[in-house]
Design a protein around this motif. Structure first.
Motif, PDB file in Angstrom:
ATOM      1  N   TYR A  50       0.829  -1.216   0.000  1.00  0.00           N
ATOM      2  CA  TYR A  50       0.000   0.000   0.000  1.00  0.00           C
ATOM      3  C   TYR A  50       0.862   1.263   0.000  1.00  0.00           C
ATOM      4  CZ  TYR A  50      -4.717  -1.798  -0.005  1.00  0.00           C
ATOM      5  OH  TYR A  50      -5.903  -2.375  -0.410  1.00  0.00           O
ATOM      6  N   LYS A  51       1.984   1.203   0.707  1.00  0.00           N
ATOM      7  CA  LYS A  51       2.896   2.363   0.727  1.00  0.00           C
ATOM      8  C   LYS A  51       3.412   2.645  -0.692  1.00  0.00           C
ATOM      9  CE  LYS A  51       7.086   4.049   3.097  1.00  0.00           C
ATOM     10  NZ  LYS A  51       7.997   4.240   1.958  1.00  0.00           N
ATOM     11  N   GLU A  52       3.825   1.583  -1.389  1.00  0.00           N
ATOM     12  CA  GLU A  52       4.341   1.744  -2.754  1.00  0.00           C
ATOM     13  C   GLU A  52       3.229   2.151  -3.723  1.00  0.00           C
ATOM     14  OE1 GLU A  52       7.924  -1.602  -2.581  1.00  0.00           O
ATOM     15  OE2 GLU A  52       5.849  -2.239  -2.899  1.00  0.00           O
ATOM     16  N   PHE A  53       2.063   1.549  -3.551  1.00  0.00           N
ATOM     17  CA  PHE A  53       0.944   1.831  -4.452  1.00  0.00           C
ATOM     18  C   PHE A  53       0.512   3.299  -4.364  1.00  0.00           C
ATOM     19  CE2 PHE A  53      -3.806   1.734  -5.148  1.00  0.00           C
ATOM     20  CZ  PHE A  53      -3.735   1.633  -6.525  1.00  0.00           C
ATOM     21  N   VAL A  54       0.376   3.820  -3.147  1.00  0.00           N
ATOM     22  CA  VAL A  54      -0.070   5.215  -3.019  1.00  0.00           C
ATOM     23  C   VAL A  54       0.993   6.170  -3.569  1.00  0.00           C
ATOM     24  CG1 VAL A  54       0.725   5.852  -0.674  1.00  0.00           C
ATOM     25  CG2 VAL A  54      -1.474   6.684  -1.504  1.00  0.00           C
TER      26      VAL A  54
END
Length: 562
Positions: A50-54
């Motif tokens: 989620y950190k990378e996706f956002v």
């Protein structure tokens, strides 16, 4: 005197609606579950937390701002299932642009229609998919693109289009590559994006989805953050999804099943979105479940039928599966039993709805009795209302009687884009969306879809609902799939024809044998007189059977008068 209950229910819930934009919800989830996998695109070798996706979403959002996209601008996405589709979905939501989903199966004529109806200014497109050469079609529609500088297009046929982003790695005339496009993010700071995102309201339009085109010209259902974020949230709530769930999404992202029930269902719960491929292939779906230890799987009944029929089905480990959604068309009881047993999806749920209602209006629950799960589309979703009315006078019918299903609540679209007349036809003055589906509601509030108002066959004055006949024919061991429709008949007005796809492992049967099978078990006037044995059915890209095409083909082949 004893009163029969009216066919009306409202979905109650202790869980409140989400009063936020899609971008705000994604930020909240990424903050809460930074190290949980958000997106896995197996065919592209992408695996992001989620950190990378956002971070990827924010980068694309800043790039959209950099090329001049503003709140309310329409950005088209024309692509099969890829990570860039989803990044574009959330990036446009963060800048307040309206994402216009373009069906991957469209040809140049339909592309022209969609582009001009919505007034698309930026198009994000795949280079090609299956037999579709998207790049050629874009050049056919806007030949000026070949000589234009990227982002500076002025085209006669699509006057509002000014920029095209091609997802191909190679550079093409007049178009940016995805890498070039996201490179513009460096021109806009995160603070500038945060400021734009902070001004957005959850009732802003954020998405235009074209109706699936089982009849007539597609209309552009215009949906808000509030519509689709909450619908994705409550569909996933019903499945009890959490950050530990891993959902395989083989349904098209361009459709609300993929982008709302799939993507938004996951990001509201911190669950993982898994794409097995660009399009549906039963083997890649089973492989994705096996390899990724998926807990949930989505699909229309035809997809589950194909997965179950896969020759090496038994070699895949599906033991991690628990739940999922079957929607898009009515599910045969026999198929449901196999999905429960052979695929281990004991908590699979049926969902019913339409693009115009974000999409889901009713859903079964894992606690429902098996009989309700295989014969109904469940009960009214939380925070929504359902009623069933007499199509003639609009009055609510008593429980158990057939009428038109209507939905009211947070999920009802704002409008059909640039089509006030059709909007007024669909949404009445009291805010009810008229679905065009025929349904009944039982004493416990469970809803059964008995067909489309347009599909109902009137034979010699008798109203016949094809679904009832299809359900019966499914019990014949030789039948893998069956669809029933009406064709013109001089004596009765209409007569029935059954299109039958046979199970390859069963002994072949004839139309006469199927007629004999029906005798004494269903009313004589419901027994199809005509049978057509086929390998496939005319369908929309989302797996909905196009019965009007079945009817047209049958009329032509049989030399009938319309």
């Amino acid at each position: 005197m004893s009163m029969t209950l009216p066919s009306y229910t409202s979905g109650t819930s202790e869980v409140p609606l989400l009063g936020m934009t899609i971008g705000a919800m994604l930020d909240r989830t990424a903050e809460k579950y930074p190290d949980t996998e958000a997106l896995v695109a197996l065919h592209q070798d992408i695996r992001w937390t989620y950190k990378e996706f956002v971070e990827k979403v924010n980068e694309a959002a800043r790039a959209f701002l950099a090329i001049g996209v503003k709140r309310g601008d329409r950005v088209g996405i024309w692509s099969p299932n890829r990570y860039e589709w989803t990044v574009t979905q959330f990036a446009t939501a963060k800048v307040g642009a309206i994402l216009v989903n373009i069906n991957p199966a469209y040809g140049v004529h339909e592309l022209d229609y969609a582009m001009n109806l919505a007034g698309i200014s930026v198009l994000v497109t795949a280079d090609s998919f299956k037999a579709s050469d998207y790049r050629k079609m874009v050049y056919d529609l806007a030949p000026e693109l070949k000589a234009a500088a990227p982002g500076k297009l002025k085209a006669q046929k699509v006057p509002e289009l000014r920029a095209v982003v091609n997802l191909d790695e190679d550079k093409h005339d007049g178009m940016w590559t995805w890498a070039e496009f996201v490179g513009f993010a460096s021109d806009v700071s995160q603070e500038e994006l945060d400021k734009v995102q902070g001004q957005l309201q959850f009732d802003d339009p954020i998405n235009i989805q074209f109706t699936s085109g089982t009849t007539g010209n597609p209309k552009g259902a215009t949906l808000t953050h509030h519509n689709i974020l909450n619908n994705g949230y409550f569909v996933a709530e019903s499945q009890l999804l959490t950050e530990k769930d891993r959902l395989v999404i083989p349904v098209p992202l361009y459709h609300c099943f993929g982008m709302v029930m799939g993507n938004l269902g996951c990001i509201t719960h911190g669950a993982t979105m898994i794409y097995p491929g660009e399009g549906f292939e039963p083997q890649s779906v089973l492989q994705a479940v096996h390899q990724e230890k998926a807990t949930a799987l989505y699909g229309v009944p035809t997809m589950f039928i194909a997965e179950l029929a896969e020759p090496d089905f038994e070699t895949y480990d599906l033991s991690t599966l628990r739940t999922g959604i079957m929607a898009g068309s009515i599910c045969p009881a026999e198929v449901m039993k196999k999905v429960n047993g052979k695929m281990n999806m004991k908590e699979v749920q049926i969902a019913y709805g339409m693009t115009e209602t974000s999409p889901v209006s009713t859903q079964t629950s894992s606690l429902d009795p098996f009989e309700k799960q295989v014969t109904t589309v469940g009960r009214t979703q939380p925070h929504l209302e359902t009623k069933i009315v007499d199509p003639g006078n609009g009055n609510v019918v008593p429980r158990g009687e057939i009428g038109e299903l209507c939905t009211r609540g947070y999920s009802v679209m704002l409008k059909y884009w640039n089509n006030d007349e059709k909007t007024r036809e669909a949404i009445d003055s009291a805010g009810w969306m008229h679905t065009g589906d025929l349904a009944t509601m039982d004493e416990d509030g469970y809803i059964q879809i008995v067909g489309r108002m347009k599909d109902m066959v009137i034979r010699g004055g008798e109203n016949i609902y094809p679904k009832e006949i299809e359900e019966f024919l499914y019990t014949h061991p030789a039948i893998e799939e069956v669809q029933v429709t009406g064709i013109p008949d001089d004596k009765y007005g209409e007569e029935l024809i059954a299109w039958v796809k046979l199970n390859p492992d069963a002994d072949p049967v004839t139309g006469d044998e199927l007629r004999e099978f029906c005798k004494g078990k269903i009313a004589h006037f419901k027994i199809p007189r005509n049978y057509k044995f086929v390998d496939e059915f005319p369908m929309t890209v989302t797996g909905k059977i196009q019965k009007f095409k079945m009817r047209e083909i049958s009329i032509e082949e049989m030399g009938l008068k319309k």
